[in-house]
Design a protein around this motif. Structure first.
Motif, PDB file in Angstrom:
ATOM      1  N   ASP A 578       0.738  -1.292  -0.078  1.00 33.17           N
ATOM      2  CA  ASP A 578      -0.052   0.066  -0.122  1.00 33.17           C
ATOM      3  C   ASP A 578       0.920   1.224  -0.167  1.00 33.17           C
ATOM      4  O   ASP A 578       2.044   1.294   0.339  1.00 33.17           O
ATOM      5  CB  ASP A 578      -1.021  -0.076   1.140  1.00 33.17           C
ATOM      6  CG  ASP A 578      -1.878  -1.052   1.354  1.00 33.17           C
ATOM      7  OD1 ASP A 578      -1.959  -1.714   0.118  1.00 33.17           O
ATOM      8  OD2 ASP A 578      -2.797  -1.317   2.396  1.00 33.17           O
ATOM      9  N   ILE A 579       0.073   2.180  -0.419  1.00 32.04           N
ATOM     10  CA  ILE A 579       1.082   3.573  -0.491  1.00 32.04           C
ATOM     11  C   ILE A 579       0.172   4.707   0.171  1.00 32.04           C
ATOM     12  O   ILE A 579      -0.941   4.844   0.056  1.00 32.04           O
ATOM     13  CB  ILE A 579       1.152   4.179  -2.101  1.00 32.04           C
ATOM     14  CG1 ILE A 579       1.865   3.270  -2.695  1.00 32.04           C
ATOM     15  CG2 ILE A 579       1.707   5.561  -2.004  1.00 32.04           C
ATOM     16  CD1 ILE A 579       1.753   3.548  -4.165  1.00 32.04           C
ATOM     17  N   ALA A 580       0.762   5.290   1.340  1.00 32.90           N
ATOM     18  CA  ALA A 580       0.412   6.463   2.155  1.00 32.90           C
ATOM     19  C   ALA A 580       1.285   7.496   1.632  1.00 32.90           C
ATOM     20  O   ALA A 580       2.366   7.367   2.099  1.00 32.90           O
ATOM     21  CB  ALA A 580       0.276   5.715   3.498  1.00 32.90           C
ATOM     22  N   VAL A 581       0.521   8.729   1.709  1.00 29.77           N
ATOM     23  CA  VAL A 581       1.347  10.024   1.484  1.00 29.77           C
ATOM     24  C   VAL A 581       0.801  11.011   2.491  1.00 29.77           C
ATOM     25  O   VAL A 581      -0.642  11.210   2.311  1.00 29.77           O
ATOM     26  CB  VAL A 581       1.585  10.223   0.066  1.00 29.77           C
ATOM     27  CG1 VAL A 581       2.218  11.662   0.253  1.00 29.77           C
ATOM     28  CG2 VAL A 581       2.112   9.328  -0.627  1.00 29.77           C
ATOM     29  N   LEU A 582       1.378  11.638   3.329  1.00 32.15           N
ATOM     30  CA  LEU A 582       0.623  12.902   3.956  1.00 32.15           C
ATOM     31  C   LEU A 582       1.516  14.039   3.860  1.00 32.15           C
ATOM     32  O   LEU A 582       2.842  13.971   4.228  1.00 32.15           O
ATOM     33  CB  LEU A 582       0.519  12.407   5.632  1.00 32.15           C
ATOM     34  CG  LEU A 582       0.053  13.393   6.457  1.00 32.15           C
ATOM     35  CD1 LEU A 582      -1.477  13.798   5.943  1.00 32.15           C
ATOM     36  CD2 LEU A 582       0.068  12.896   7.805  1.00 32.15           C
ATOM     37  N   VAL A 583       1.135  15.121   3.286  1.00 27.36           N
ATOM     38  CA  VAL A 583       1.680  16.247   3.224  1.00 27.36           C
ATOM     39  C   VAL A 583       1.096  17.750   3.847  1.00 27.36           C
ATOM     40  O   VAL A 583      -0.126  17.722   3.922  1.00 27.36           O
ATOM     41  CB  VAL A 583       1.853  16.682   1.807  1.00 27.36           C
ATOM     42  CG1 VAL A 583       2.313  17.897   1.470  1.00 27.36           C
ATOM     43  CG2 VAL A 583       2.399  15.545   0.904  1.00 27.36           C
ATOM     44  N   ALA A 584       2.193  18.497   4.389  1.00 31.08           N
ATOM     45  CA  ALA A 584       1.673  19.634   4.972  1.00 31.08           C
ATOM     46  C   ALA A 584       2.422  20.800   4.221  1.00 31.08           C
ATOM     47  O   ALA A 584       3.825  20.840   4.407  1.00 31.08           O
ATOM     48  CB  ALA A 584       2.097  19.591   6.673  1.00 31.08           C
ATOM     49  N   ARG A 585       1.707  21.710   3.758  1.00 31.91           N
ATOM     50  CA  ARG A 585       2.365  22.726   3.085  1.00 31.91           C
ATOM     51  C   ARG A 585       2.148  24.214   3.655  1.00 31.91           C
ATOM     52  O   ARG A 585       0.962  24.463   4.319  1.00 31.91           O
ATOM     53  CB  ARG A 585       1.897  22.911   1.700  1.00 31.91           C
ATOM     54  CG  ARG A 585       2.706  24.289   0.920  1.00 31.91           C
ATOM     55  CD  ARG A 585       2.315  23.968  -0.368  1.00 31.91           C
ATOM     56  NE  ARG A 585       2.587  25.197  -1.279  1.00 31.91           N
ATOM     57  CZ  ARG A 585       2.479  25.230  -2.549  1.00 31.91           C
ATOM     58  NH1 ARG A 585       1.947  24.129  -3.326  1.00 31.91           N
ATOM     59  NH2 ARG A 585       2.850  26.295  -3.337  1.00 31.91           N
ATOM     60  N   ALA A 586       2.964  25.017   4.134  1.00 29.49           N
ATOM     61  CA  ALA A 586       3.050  26.096   4.894  1.00 29.49           C
ATOM     62  C   ALA A 586       2.568  27.449   3.807  1.00 29.49           C
ATOM     63  O   ALA A 586       3.075  27.468   2.748  1.00 29.49           O
ATOM     64  CB  ALA A 586       4.294  26.539   5.472  1.00 29.49           C
TER      65      ALA A 586
END
Length: 590
Positions: A578-586
């Protein structure tokens, strides 16, 4: 005198007849040179005294398939394919195995019948007929036309019967050889059809392959109906004439007569083959209109697999003899089609269940954090059809900011799913209650060790707090892949992260670090399904990850994670993780 000499020249003495007949018996028993055999048999009868014409016909019930004839005026055999239904005008059925000769007056026969027309045109007034049964439920009739009944003596009767018997033996040998050939071809075709149908686990693709496989290899038309919640529904159809596709689709969906036939097959679980009068009232057969007139027979097989009846497989034929000889083959094809469709259906059901369960192990939505744009993506690895162990979450801080967490449970299946739920909810609950990331990871490690599971867990926790000029980030890693930071100008940095795996040791150490996110910068967290995705040439996506982050981070911040996950899926040829991606952009603090 000349007429007498002509008849005498055509008279075959017993010695010649016996020798020639013996030769033809050998030909018949080896099933060789069938066309030459027929020509010789007709020629032998035409040589008999008083014979004006010899005619042979082949039938299935009242359906006349073809006519072969010779006359004194046209001694070369002529073969005419007819395929005409005569019903009661034809014979009632196949004769007994012991051929008998009957004599008729030509004037008393139906003058509309093709063979009667040939006999009458040759000047015959009487006809001696001998009928014999043939393979696949058909039969043949051999007729000799004479000027009067007196010419039909004992010798002619005997020799007509002998010719019929030779033809019957030849047909038996031919059918045996043909059955063997058909069996070999059918087995090869069924094997290839199975490969074609099994090559996809998508239901729609599978049913389309069934119809394409069958037409025109088996029949002129094919319709596949499935039992769906909304009722018996045509899901695939094909016709050898592209112009008749729409007609067949309408018949499959709307015709009440066909629907009734299909329901009878479903209720009984038995295949049926319909021809002749059995087609009356429906859209097929000579009495129908349009494209249906060319259909001489249909067969309907139930699709049964694993104790369930899934639907029906219907074939349309322009020739009755093809339909009659295909029952065993069609049963095999229907069984394979049913198994392929059932497997595809079960696969699709399980895939939906896996996706649904996986989604329940993830947050329904990410929180809205002032100054940050959060995005996430999850791609289920379908090959094993087991729930994976990837998870992520976002816990808003009490005074602004957010704590992000992402992790991966080793393996797949029910145990991995249970540990995934335990890991995510344990970390989230502790973080919501004010625990530090170190304390939350430690408590999770203790819980996993107590469980005594053989599986380990990786995790990464990042705390983002606004500092007036962006966000300060502090992170802790327990054996998880190192996160990346994409700067606004497109450069990408890897953040050092090590630490021990969770669930292995009683006491663990974490890898930790810090970084600052200026407006436009993004923190990118992911599981090892991203780095370990492999292309056909063996290249890992890890070698292209930073370039992909640089490219996919440009543009809409909300879709950053989705774009990166799609790039991984498009890249990989192997790797079912499985592929999980979590991104936080300021985005800056207003």
């Amino acid at each position: 005198m000349e007429q007498h000499e002509g008849r005498a020249s055509r008279h075959a003495d017993d010695g010649w007849w016996s020798g020639r007949l013996h030769e033809l018996w050998r030909v018949a028993e080896t099933a060789q040179d069938v066309s030459g055999l027929a020509g010789s048999l007709y020629d032998m009868l035409l040589r008999m005294p008083g014979v004006l014409a010899v005619v042979g016909t082949r039938w299935s019930g009242g359906l006349l398939h073809y006519l072969r004839g010779v006359t004194l005026a046209e001694p070369m055999p002529t073969l005419v394919e007819i395929e005409q239904e005569y019903g009661e005008s034809g014979a009632a059925g196949a004769p007994d195995r012991d051929p008998t000769v009957t004599v008729h007056d030509v004037s008393g026969l139906d003058g509309a019948m093709p063979h009667v027309q040939v006999l009458a045109a040759a000047g015959a007034r009487s006809v001696a007929e001998c009928a014999v049964p043939l393979g696949q439920g058909g039969w043949a009739s051999f007729m000799v036309g004479t000027a009067d009944r007196g010419a039909v003596d004992v010798t002619l009767r005997t020799r007509l019967k002998q010719v019929a018997e030779v033809a019957m033996v030849s047909d038996t040998r031919i059918m045996a050889r043909r059955d063997d050939e058909v069996r070999q071809v059918s087995d090869a075709f069924l094997a290839e059809a199975s490969l074609q149908m099994d090559s996809s686990l998508d239901v729609e693709s599978t049913v389309r392959r069934v119809a394409r496989t069958a037409v025109p290899a088996i029949a002129e038309g094919c319709v596949l109906h499935l039992r769906l919640p909304e009722g018996l529904t045509p899901v695939s159809f094909a016709h050898m004439d592209a112009g008749e596709q729409q007609w067949l689709g309408r018949v499959a969906a709307q015709d009440a007569w066909l629907t009734d036939v299909l329901r009878r097959v479903l209720d009984s679980g038995q295949a049926v083959a319909l021809k002749g009068e059995a087609l009356e009232g429906g859209p097929f057969g000579p009495a129908s209109s349009g494209a249906g007139r060319a259909v001489r027979a249909i067969s309907v097989n139930p699709l049964q697999a694993r104790g369930r009846t899934l639907g029906t497989l219907t074939f349309l034929y322009h020739r009755v003899d093809v339909a009659e000889g295909a029952s065993r083959f069609l049963a095999g094809l229907a069984d394979r089609a049913a198994l392929a469709i059932d497997s595809s259906t079960l696969y699709e059901q399980r895939r939906r269940h896996v996706v649904s369960l996986q989604r329940h192990l993830l947050p329904r939505e990410l929180p809205r954090i002032p100054g940050l744009t959060l995005s996430s993506a999850y791609e289920v690895g379908d090959v094993s059809l087991d729930v994976g162990g990837d998870f992520y979450d976002a816990v808003p801080g009490a005074e602004g900011g957010v704590t992000l967490l992402i992790g991966d449970v080793c393996g797949r299946g029910a145990e991995a799913a249970a540990l995934t739920g335990l890991a995510r909810h344990t970390l989230r609950t502790l973080l919501e209650d004010g625990s530090t990331p170190e304390h939350a990871l430690g408590r999770l490690n203790q819980a996993l060790v107590r469980e005594g599971t053989s599986r380990f867990v990786t995790a990464l926790v990042a705390v983002l707090v606004t500092d007036g000029e962006g966000f300060g980030v502090r992170y802790w890693s327990a054996g998880h892949p190192a996160p990346l930071v994409r700067r606004e100008e497109g450069t990408v940095e890897e953040l050092p992260a090590h630490g021990d795996l969770l669930g292995v040791l009683e006491e663990i150490e974490y890898g930790s670090g810090s970084v600052h996110l200026a407006p436009g910068d993004a923190l990118v967290m992911f599981t090892d399904g991203v780095t370990e995705a492999r292309a056909a040439d063996g290249t890992f996506f890890e070698s292209r990850l930073q370039d992909a982050v640089a490219q996919k981070g440009a543009g809409d911040a909300q879709g950053f994670a989705e774009r990166l996950a799609e790039a991984v899926v498009g890249f990989r040829a192997t790797g079912a993780d499985d592929i999980a991606v979590l991104v936080a952009r300021a985005e800056g603090v207003g």
